[in-house]
Design a protein around this motif. Structure first.
Motif, PDB file in Angstrom:
ATOM      1  N   VAL A  86       0.875  -1.161   0.000  1.00  0.00           N
ATOM      2  CA  VAL A  86       0.000   0.000   0.000  1.00  0.00           C
ATOM      3  C   VAL A  86       0.916   1.216   0.000  1.00  0.00           C
ATOM      4  O   VAL A  86       1.728   1.377   0.914  1.00  0.00           O
ATOM      5  CB  VAL A  86      -0.929   0.015   1.235  1.00  0.00           C
ATOM      6  N   GLN A  87       0.795   2.038  -1.031  1.00  0.00           N
ATOM      7  CA  GLN A  87       1.585   3.260  -1.124  1.00  0.00           C
ATOM      8  C   GLN A  87       0.797   4.398  -0.486  1.00  0.00           C
ATOM      9  O   GLN A  87      -0.393   4.544  -0.742  1.00  0.00           O
ATOM     10  CB  GLN A  87       1.892   3.610  -2.585  1.00  0.00           C
ATOM     11  N   PHE A  88       1.467   5.184   0.346  1.00  0.00           N
ATOM     12  CA  PHE A  88       0.847   6.335   1.000  1.00  0.00           C
ATOM     13  C   PHE A  88       1.410   7.623   0.434  1.00  0.00           C
ATOM     14  O   PHE A  88       2.540   7.656  -0.060  1.00  0.00           O
ATOM     15  CB  PHE A  88       1.129   6.326   2.514  1.00  0.00           C
ATOM     16  N   GLU A  95       7.237  12.948   7.389  1.00  0.00           N
ATOM     17  CA  GLU A  95       8.515  13.362   6.810  1.00  0.00           C
ATOM     18  C   GLU A  95       9.416  13.977   7.873  1.00  0.00           C
ATOM     19  O   GLU A  95      10.620  13.710   7.917  1.00  0.00           O
ATOM     20  CB  GLU A  95       8.290  14.339   5.658  1.00  0.00           C
ATOM     21  N   GLU A  96       8.832  14.785   8.747  1.00  0.00           N
ATOM     22  CA  GLU A  96       9.606  15.399   9.832  1.00  0.00           C
ATOM     23  C   GLU A  96      10.112  14.347  10.813  1.00  0.00           C
ATOM     24  O   GLU A  96      11.267  14.403  11.262  1.00  0.00           O
ATOM     25  CB  GLU A  96       8.746  16.448  10.558  1.00  0.00           C
ATOM     26  N   LEU A  97       9.272  13.374  11.137  1.00  0.00           N
ATOM     27  CA  LEU A  97       9.679  12.306  12.061  1.00  0.00           C
ATOM     28  C   LEU A  97      10.820  11.493  11.456  1.00  0.00           C
ATOM     29  O   LEU A  97      11.817  11.195  12.134  1.00  0.00           O
ATOM     30  CB  LEU A  97       8.484  11.420  12.400  1.00  0.00           C
ATOM     31  N   SER A  98      10.722  11.146  10.186  1.00  0.00           N
ATOM     32  CA  SER A  98      11.791  10.412   9.505  1.00  0.00           C
ATOM     33  C   SER A  98      13.083  11.227   9.507  1.00  0.00           C
ATOM     34  O   SER A  98      14.168  10.705   9.801  1.00  0.00           O
ATOM     35  CB  SER A  98      11.363  10.088   8.071  1.00  0.00           C
ATOM     36  N   ARG A  99      12.981  12.518   9.194  1.00  0.00           N
ATOM     37  CA  ARG A  99      14.156  13.401   9.179  1.00  0.00           C
ATOM     38  C   ARG A  99      14.784  13.504  10.564  1.00  0.00           C
ATOM     39  O   ARG A  99      16.004  13.419  10.724  1.00  0.00           O
ATOM     40  CB  ARG A  99      13.759  14.789   8.671  1.00  0.00           C
ATOM     41  N   ARG A 100      13.942  13.654  11.580  1.00  0.00           N
ATOM     42  CA  ARG A 100      14.437  13.782  12.952  1.00  0.00           C
ATOM     43  C   ARG A 100      15.179  12.515  13.387  1.00  0.00           C
ATOM     44  O   ARG A 100      16.234  12.584  14.013  1.00  0.00           O
ATOM     45  CB  ARG A 100      13.273  14.076  13.901  1.00  0.00           C
ATOM     46  N   GLY A 110      21.861   7.171   3.993  1.00  0.00           N
ATOM     47  CA  GLY A 110      21.250   7.707   2.786  1.00  0.00           C
ATOM     48  C   GLY A 110      19.823   7.221   2.585  1.00  0.00           C
ATOM     49  O   GLY A 110      19.296   7.263   1.480  1.00  0.00           O
ATOM     50  N   TYR A 111      19.197   6.746   3.662  1.00  0.00           N
ATOM     51  CA  TYR A 111      17.831   6.228   3.567  1.00  0.00           C
ATOM     52  C   TYR A 111      16.879   7.309   3.049  1.00  0.00           C
ATOM     53  O   TYR A 111      16.928   8.449   3.499  1.00  0.00           O
ATOM     54  CB  TYR A 111      17.348   5.732   4.939  1.00  0.00           C
ATOM     55  N   ARG A 112      16.045   6.932   2.099  1.00  0.00           N
ATOM     56  CA  ARG A 112      15.044   7.842   1.543  1.00  0.00           C
ATOM     57  C   ARG A 112      13.663   7.357   1.980  1.00  0.00           C
ATOM     58  O   ARG A 112      13.267   6.247   1.675  1.00  0.00           O
ATOM     59  CB  ARG A 112      15.132   7.868   0.021  1.00  0.00           C
ATOM     60  N   PHE A 113      12.935   8.195   2.706  1.00  0.00           N
ATOM     61  CA  PHE A 113      11.605   7.861   3.207  1.00  0.00           C
ATOM     62  C   PHE A 113      10.633   7.684   2.041  1.00  0.00           C
ATOM     63  O   PHE A 113      10.490   8.578   1.197  1.00  0.00           O
ATOM     64  CB  PHE A 113      11.125   8.966   4.157  1.00  0.00           C
ATOM     65  N   ASP A 114      10.001   6.532   1.989  1.00  0.00           N
ATOM     66  CA  ASP A 114       9.023   6.181   0.951  1.00  0.00           C
ATOM     67  C   ASP A 114       7.869   5.484   1.663  1.00  0.00           C
ATOM     68  O   ASP A 114       7.909   4.274   1.862  1.00  0.00           O
ATOM     69  CB  ASP A 114       9.674   5.249  -0.076  1.00  0.00           C
ATOM     70  N   PRO A 115       6.859   6.235   2.094  1.00  0.00           N
ATOM     71  CA  PRO A 115       5.830   5.638   2.956  1.00  0.00           C
ATOM     72  C   PRO A 115       4.972   4.595   2.245  1.00  0.00           C
ATOM     73  O   PRO A 115       4.123   4.908   1.422  1.00  0.00           O
ATOM     74  CB  PRO A 115       4.997   6.842   3.392  1.00  0.00           C
ATOM     75  N   HIS A 116       5.251   3.337   2.584  1.00  0.00           N
ATOM     76  CA  HIS A 116       4.473   2.219   2.058  1.00  0.00           C
ATOM     77  C   HIS A 116       4.385   1.138   3.122  1.00  0.00           C
ATOM     78  O   HIS A 116       5.215   1.079   4.029  1.00  0.00           O
ATOM     79  CB  HIS A 116       5.101   1.665   0.772  1.00  0.00           C
ATOM     80  N   LEU A 117       3.363   0.326   3.020  1.00  0.00           N
ATOM     81  CA  LEU A 117       3.152  -0.782   3.939  1.00  0.00           C
ATOM     82  C   LEU A 117       3.071  -2.045   3.100  1.00  0.00           C
ATOM     83  O   LEU A 117       2.140  -2.222   2.313  1.00  0.00           O
ATOM     84  CB  LEU A 117       1.852  -0.558   4.730  1.00  0.00           C
ATOM     85  N   SER A 118       4.061  -2.912   3.234  1.00  0.00           N
ATOM     86  CA  SER A 118       4.106  -4.136   2.449  1.00  0.00           C
ATOM     87  C   SER A 118       3.050  -5.120   2.929  1.00  0.00           C
ATOM     88  O   SER A 118       2.757  -5.208   4.127  1.00  0.00           O
ATOM     89  CB  SER A 118       5.488  -4.776   2.532  1.00  0.00           C
ATOM     90  N   LEU A 119       2.510  -5.871   1.968  1.00  0.00           N
ATOM     91  CA  LEU A 119       1.485  -6.865   2.271  1.00  0.00           C
ATOM     92  C   LEU A 119       2.004  -8.288   2.125  1.00  0.00           C
ATOM     93  O   LEU A 119       1.441  -9.224   2.686  1.00  0.00           O
ATOM     94  CB  LEU A 119       0.271  -6.659   1.357  1.00  0.00           C
ATOM     95  N   ILE A 120       3.057  -8.464   1.354  1.00  0.00           N
ATOM     96  CA  ILE A 120       3.686  -9.779   1.185  1.00  0.00           C
ATOM     97  C   ILE A 120       5.117  -9.574   0.700  1.00  0.00           C
ATOM     98  O   ILE A 120       5.407  -8.611  -0.026  1.00  0.00           O
ATOM     99  CB  ILE A 120       2.894 -10.679   0.201  1.00  0.00           C
TER     100      ILE A 120
END
Length: 174
Positions: A86-88, A95-100, A110-120
């Protein structure tokens, strides 16, 4: 398990109602496709650090209250950790929480925040993934998240054993 370095990941966990729905989907797909079962989550950050450092970062994050992410779509990819997900839409709060977290850990991942929830997590054909993405109906337009969790996992997650080897370090309400 794939031979590679370990990292710590910081997850957002869905609130109870949403967690129950996604857990049910994950369990059903895991049974159907002989895949690993895992907790529904959105990864905020991942990088190399000691478990002690991760615990200090988790404790130091100020309470922010639950956050909400709007669903963009159910999608799939060739990447194992994004087999079907599921892509959000990102929110300013997440974004602020990830940055903090990234700044506080001082990790150079170098992690890039990509809000998704995997299903399988599985090796499925393009046709199977396309059909699943078309048929899975999420009964809400947005998902509430109310907890943070830290885990230790391989830096590269490439197979079932990598997922089954995840270890929880800590968890707290946000």
């Amino acid at each position: 398990m794939s031979t590679n370095e370990e990292m710590v990941a910081f997850w957002l966990l869905p609130a109870q109602k949403e967690r129950e729905f996604f857990s049910s989907v994950i369990r059903e797909l895991a049974a159907r496709f002989d895949a690993p079962i895992f907790e529904p989550h959105v990864t905020l950050f991942g990088g190399a650090m000691s478990p002690e450092r991760a615990a200090r970062v988790l404790e130091a994050l100020p309470p922010s209250g639950s956050c909400r992410l709007e669903i963009e779509r159910v999608a799939f990819s060739p990447q194992f950790t994004k087999t079907l997900f599921v892509q959000f839409y990102a929110s300013p709060e997440t974004e602020e929480l990830s940055r903090r977290i990234a700044e506080t850990t001082e990790s150079k991942s170098g992690y890039r925040f990509d809000p998704h929830l995997s299903l399988i997590y599985a090796a499925l054909s393009e046709v199977e993934k396309m059909e699943l993405a078309r048929t899975i109906a999420v009964p809400f337009e947005a998902v509430m998240f109310d907890s943070l969790r830290t885990i230790v996992c391989p830096a590269r997650i490439e197979e079932r054993a990598d997922v089954e080897g995840w270890r929880i370090l800590g968890e707290r309400r946000i």
